[in-house]
Structures are given as structure tokens and as C-alpha cells.
Write an enzyme that holds these catalytic residues in place. Structure first.
Site, PDB file in Angstrom:
ATOM      1  N   ASP A  93       1.489  -8.495  15.181  1.00 29.64           N
ATOM      2  CA  ASP A  93       0.293  -9.355  15.290  1.00 29.64           C
ATOM      3  C   ASP A  93       0.179 -10.003  16.679  1.00 29.64           C
ATOM      4  O   ASP A  93       0.027 -11.218  16.809  1.00 29.64           O
ATOM      5  CB  ASP A  93       0.276 -10.424  14.184  1.00 29.64           C
ATOM      6  CG  ASP A  93       0.149  -9.808  12.796  1.00 29.64           C
ATOM      7  OD1 ASP A  93       0.725  -8.739  12.567  1.00 29.64           O
ATOM      8  OD2 ASP A  93      -0.516 -10.399  11.955  1.00 29.64           O
TER       9      ASP A  93
ATOM     10  N   ASP B 291       0.123  -4.057  13.254  1.00 34.81           N
ATOM     11  CA  ASP B 291      -1.108  -4.868  13.144  1.00 34.81           C
ATOM     12  C   ASP B 291      -1.337  -5.685  14.418  1.00 34.81           C
ATOM     13  O   ASP B 291      -1.754  -6.839  14.346  1.00 34.81           O
ATOM     14  CB  ASP B 291      -1.020  -5.837  11.945  1.00 34.81           C
ATOM     15  CG  ASP B 291      -0.708  -5.121  10.641  1.00 34.81           C
ATOM     16  OD1 ASP B 291      -0.956  -3.910  10.549  1.00 34.81           O
ATOM     17  OD2 ASP B 291      -0.199  -5.794   9.712  1.00 34.81           O
TER      18      ASP B 291
END
Ligand SMILES: *[C@@H]1O[C@H](CO)[C@@H](O)[C@H](O)[C@H]1NC(C)=O
Ligand SMILES: *[C@@H]1O[C@H](CO)[C@@H](O)[C@H](O)[C@H]1NC(C)=O
Ligand SMILES: *[C@@H]1O[C@H](CO)[C@@H](O)[C@H](O)[C@H]1NC(C)=O
Ligand SMILES: *[C@@H]1O[C@H](CO)[C@@H](O)[C@H](O)[C@H]1NC(C)=O
Ligand SMILES: *[C@@H]1O[C@H](CO)[C@@H](O)[C@H](O)[C@H]1NC(C)=O
Ligand SMILES: *[C@@H]1O[C@H](CO)[C@@H](O)[C@H](O)[C@H]1NC(C)=O
Length: 337
Positions: free
Chosen positions: A168, A189
Site C-alpha cells: 500500500d 496493492d
């Protein structure tokens, strides 16, 4: 003699007029009026970016901060309403590999009660923002969400910025954002968001380990969320420990309404032939998802793609004006388009 001088003069004039504009654009001195940041304490500068930000008036005025080379270990939070521009010292404004300013922090969601935003090294909660030639790093590493950048707001431009993390890395939460000539690194991600419309252009996405690049999680089908990756490159980071061939996916759906498009982008062998992957076996989240591609190239662009993927026959609907709105050219630095 007179003739000779004239000849030499005209030669000089012609020569200088003919010099092609190939000079690399640098920025090694601050613009007039800029607030300064440098690692060496002085009476005319701050030693951290946050201290410089705190010195700015909380109003609508436009302000510029210039950062001299160095490694700054800090977390930065910016909320003032006025246009705020942050410039890193560089000898090549167009190329992130010349960046000399690193801003590093190391929080993960294990230290923030699972709040992703609060882990970010740079948290930009404002409209009207531009960041040039700075590396943002979250050095936490493997294990939890650990963001380098968390962007909440409209008209945010990131130019030749390096984003480094693992899980992330880059959070485009909401608003309209342009990322031009950037480098974005991570494993899982690492370009994620919820309600933002973000355009990633002429940028490089570098994976450090197997996983999905994008993860979008809007709350409903009518959300405005849209990520478009355009004229960019998907590859492996030079710091990846092992071969990632076939182990990287263009995205996975954090929720079933995720909308991500890759256009005119070179995908090297790291990209799996399926292109996209499900969120998880128990929650695939593919019902309603929009994962699309147009005119990509390279070995990673060759399918067969996943059954829930879309192949477009034009880029209509996904140009920069479509993504960011017709006023995009009024706030996106055209040099990076
Ligand atoms: C900034 O501008 C907005 C919109 O014009 C206005 O509503 C707001 O009051 C201004 N804020 C300050 C602190 O001047
Ligand atoms: C800044 O960060 C980049 C990316 O991790 C790294 O390659 C570079 O060595 C760092 N610069 C310094 C001066 O540490
Ligand atoms: C972050 O870095 C600081 C300073 O090096 C260190 O004391 C701390 O343990 C690190 N925190 C995490 C979560 O890694
Ligand atoms: C983004 O979300 C924050 C927090 O919910 C909100 O205050 C802000 O107005 C939103 N900005 C945009 C551009 O939607
Ligand atoms: C690569 O290996 C080193 C040494 O084992 C480890 O510290 C690092 O976390 C690994 N990096 C990745 C991206 O897996
Ligand atoms: C397809 O992408 C290439 C770059 O790889 C670009 O030069 C070309 O103009 C694109 N074609 C269309 C129809 O957009």
C-alpha cells in the site's frame, strides 16, 4: 580585418541561435520567496519539511517550499487551503532518478489502530498541491499497510516523485490527482484508493515482490473512482530479490466496483498473462468490476486475460480530460504530460 571581424561575429550569432534546446532542466536554486528546508541548521531555513509547512499561513495564499538535498526522517501532514508547491533540489526536473531529497518514515497500520492514512510519510489533506522531485519512502517493509503517500484532495500534482514502500505505497483516497514521470514501487496493492480519480502518466511502476499493483475500494457502483495508467511502464524493481516473471497482476478488486484502466503502457515479463486477479478465494469481488486495457505492449500485455477483464477498442472515456475533468490543463503542469 573589418570583414573578418564581421564574419566572426555573424558566425557566433548563427551558432548560438542554432543550439538545440537539449539542455537538461535543473532546479538547484530556490525561486524568489520560497521557504527553505535544509539539513544544516541556519537562521534562514528549517531542518524539516513539517517545520516549514507549519510556518505557512493557514489561508488561501500560494506558497512554495524548496528542499535542499538530504535524507529527512519525518512524517509530514499538510492541510492549509492555499496552493502549496514543494520543490526538491535536482539537476534534472524530468527524471526521478536524479532526486536528491528523501523523506522517510516507518509507521505501519500495526501502530495506527489499522488506520492506513495515518501511516503515510506524506499526508496531503488539501486541494491545490504540487510536489516535484522528491522521494517519499516508508521503510517499514513487509507485514502491514505502510504508506509513503496519502492523498486526500482535488488538483494534486506529483511530478517526478519517487514513491517507495512494500504494501500500500501510494494512497489516492479521493479527489483528482495527476502523477507524471513518477516512480512507484511496492509489492502488494501498492497503488490503492477509494473515491479518487487519478491519472498516472509516463511513469514507471516497479514491483519488489509478487502481488497486485492496484487495489480500488469504492463503496458503491455510483462512486466516481477511476485509476488510469497511461503511457507508462510496468516492470520489476532493481531491488527485487527474485524473478517476478509472471507474478505481478495489474490489479485486484478491493471492492467489486473497482475501476482501473491501463492505456498505451509497456508491460514486461513480470505481468501474468491473466493480467488481473481476484481479491481472495472467499471474496473474489469480480461482480461489477471494470478492469480494462487498450493498446498495451510488451510480453506482459499478451493474454489470455482473466474472464472479468475488458479489452477496449479505443481510449475514449479514459483520456486525461475524461479522468480529471475539462479544467485539467489549468492545474496539471503541462511539461509532465
Ligand atoms: C479561501 O477561499 C474559499 C473559497 O473562495 C473561502 O470560502 C474561504 O473562506 C477562504 N479561506 C480563507 C482562510 O481565507
Ligand atoms: C534515497 O532513496 C532511494 C530509494 O530508496 C535510494 O536509492 C537512495 O540511495 C536514497 N538516497 C540517499 C542519499 O540515501
Ligand atoms: C522506526 O525508526 C525508528 C528510528 O530508527 C525506530 O526507533 C523504530 O523502531 C522504527 N519503527 C518501526 C515501526 O519500524
Ligand atoms: C476527501 O475526504 C475528506 C475526508 O472525508 C473530506 O474532508 C474531503 O472533503 C474529501 N475531498 C474530496 C475532494 O472529495
Ligand atoms: C530481500 O531480501 C532481504 C534480505 O533477506 C530482506 O531483508 C528484504 O526484505 C527482501 N526484500 C523483499 C522485497 O522481499
Ligand atoms: C499505442 O501505444 C503506442 C505506444 O506504445 C503509441 O505510440 C500509439 O500512438 C498508441 N496507439 C493509439 C491508437 O493510441
Amino acid at each position: 580585418m573589418f570583414r573578418f571581424v564581421l564574419f566572426v561575429l555573424s558566425l557566433v550569432v548563427v551558432t548560438s541561435a542554432d543550439i538545440p534546446k537539449t539542455t537538461v532542466p535543473g532546479r538547484t536554486t530556490p525561486p524568489d520567496g520560497a521557504i527553505l528546508v535544509q539539513t544544516t541548521p541556519s537562521e534562514t531555513s528549517f531542518v524539516s519539511l513539517q517545520a516549514a509547512v507549519n510556518s505557512l499561513p493557514n489561508d488561501n495564499s500560494s506558497k512554495t517550499i524548496f528542499i535542499y538535498p538530504g535524507n529527512y526522517f519525518e512524517q509530514v501532514f499538510i492541510t492549509r487551503p492555499g496552493m502549496t508547491t514543494i520543490l526538491g533540489y535536482t539537476e534534472n526536473t524530468m527524471d526521478h532518478t536524479f532526486n536528491t531529497v528523501n523523506i522517510t518514515f516507518n509507521l505501519s497500520s500495526a501502530e495506527t489502530a489499522s488506520n492506513n492514512d495515518k501511516t503515510a510519510t506524506l499526508r496531503t489533506h488539501k486541494d491545490n498541491f504540487a510536489l516535484y522531485n522528491v522521494n517519499l519512502l516508508n521503510s517499514y517493509g513487509i507485514g502491514h499497510q505502510a504508506l509513503a503517500s496519502s492523498a486526500y484532495g482535488n488538483n494534486q500534482g506529483y511530478y517526478a516523485v519517487g514513491f517507495y514502500g512494500y504494501q500500500d505505497t501510494l494512497y489516492a483516497f479521493n479527489g483528482t490527482q495527476f502523477y507524471g514521470h513518477c516512480y512507484i514501487e511496492g509489492a502488494v496493492d501498492f497503488i490503492f484508493g477509494q473515491h479518487a480519480r487519478a491519472f498516472f502518466h509516463k511513469s514507471t511502476i516497479g514491483s519488489v515482490a509478487p502481488g497486485a499493483i492496484t487495489a480500488l475500494g469504492p463503496f458503491a457502483a455510483q462512486d466516481v473512482d477511476l485509476f488510469v495508467v497511461s503511457s507508462s511502464k510496468v516492470t520489476a524493481s532493481t531491488t527485487a530479490n527474485s524473478s517476478l516473471n509472471g507474478k505481478v497482476f495489474l490489479g485486484r478488486p478491493w471492492t467489486q466496483w473497482a475501476r482501473v484502466v491501463y492505456l498505451n503502457t509497456y508491460m514486461d515479463v513480470v505481468v501474468n498473462s491473466a493480467g488481473w486477479e481476484i481479491w481472495s478465494n472467499s471474496t473474489p469481488n469480480t461482480d461489477g468490476v471494470f478492469f480494462a486495457e487498450f493498446n498495451n505492449s510488451g510480453p506482459g500485455s499478451i493474454g489470455p486475460r482473466a474472464s472479468f477483464a475488458t479489452i477496449l477498442d479505443s481510449q475514449e472515456g479514459y483520456t486525461v480530460a475524461d479522468v480529471l475533468g475539462s479544467a485539467w490543463a489549468s492545474w496539471v503542469d503541462q511539461a509532465y504530460y
